[in-house]
Design a protein around this motif. Structure first.
Motif: not given
Ligand code: SF4
Ligand code: SF4
Length: 198
Positions: A134-136, A165-173
């Motif tokens: 997902y992240c890639a 990147e992750c702090w505001e994203c967390k979409e893969c969680f």
């Molecule tokens: S939270 Fe997950 S999808 Fe978002 S940048 Fe980090 S590893 Fe990638």
């Protein structure tokens, strides 16, 4: 693209060329279990719980439904004793790593898998690759990846990228079928943002 006609569990299905058995089965409401599949991601074929039997060119074989492309006249079976045993064994192996995983427990109930069949090795990650892919593929950030190989393979955030990147994203969680990703992030957070939450 021409239409492909095949048979799944005795039902005739018309699918577009390039579709997978999983796509074709879902199009007529036949459910095939998956753990590493995601509609937005390229198929991976990692967990193998989507294994199905196919008769093609005079041979019967077991293939991953998420990867195998439909063929004209293909005959597919999604539920046989052999497939039940394969799924049961796969789930039992994964449960040894992540006995508390809700999706695995659901599959265990369906396929009669015993969570005590294998000695526990609570690594939590079942290597489905959903977070990494997902992240890639979607975020194009490559903030999480696998380190090491074989039994020692484990998931790891790349602190320098994760910090941005992750702090505001967390979409893969929410994609993770176990608690492995959360645990890896907690570790990364402790290294990257030692003062977070204070
Ligand atoms: S939270 Fe997950 S999808 Fe978002 S940048 Fe980090 S590893 Fe990638
Ligand atoms: S951390 Fe979770 S989503 Fe990522 S590979 Fe492991 S089990 Fe799959």
């Amino acid at each position: 693209m021409s239409d492909i006609i095949l048979q799944i569990d005795g039902k005739e299905v018309t699918a577009r060329e390039g579709a997978t058995i999983l796509d074709a089965a879902r199009s007529i409401g036949i459910s095939i279990p998956t753990l590493c599949n995601h509609e937005k991601l390229e198929p991976h074929g990692g967990c193998r719980v989507c294994s199905v039997e196919v008769d093609s060119r005079g041979r019967t074989s077991v293939v991953a439904a998420c990867l195998y492309p439909v063929e004209q006249g293909l005959v597919v079976r999604t539920r046989t004793d052999k497939l039940e045993r394969i799924r049961q064994a796969l789930v039992e192996m994964m449960l040894a790593h992540a006995p508390d995983s809700e999706p695995l427990q659901e599959l265990a109930r369906e396929y009669g898998a015993d969570k005590n069949c294998f000695e526990k090795e609570r690594s939590f990650c079942i290597h489905c690759g959903l977070c990494v892919r997902y992240c890639a593929e979607i975020k194009r950030a490559n903030a999480v990846g696998f380190i090491d190989r074989g039994a020692r393979k484990e998931i790891c955030f790349i602190p320098e990228i994760a910090a941005k990147e992750c702090w505001e994203c967390k979409e893969c969680f929410p994609l993770c079928p176990t608690s492995a990703l959360q645990a890896a992030f907690v570790l990364c957070k402790a290294l990257t943002f030692p003062d977070a939450g204070r």
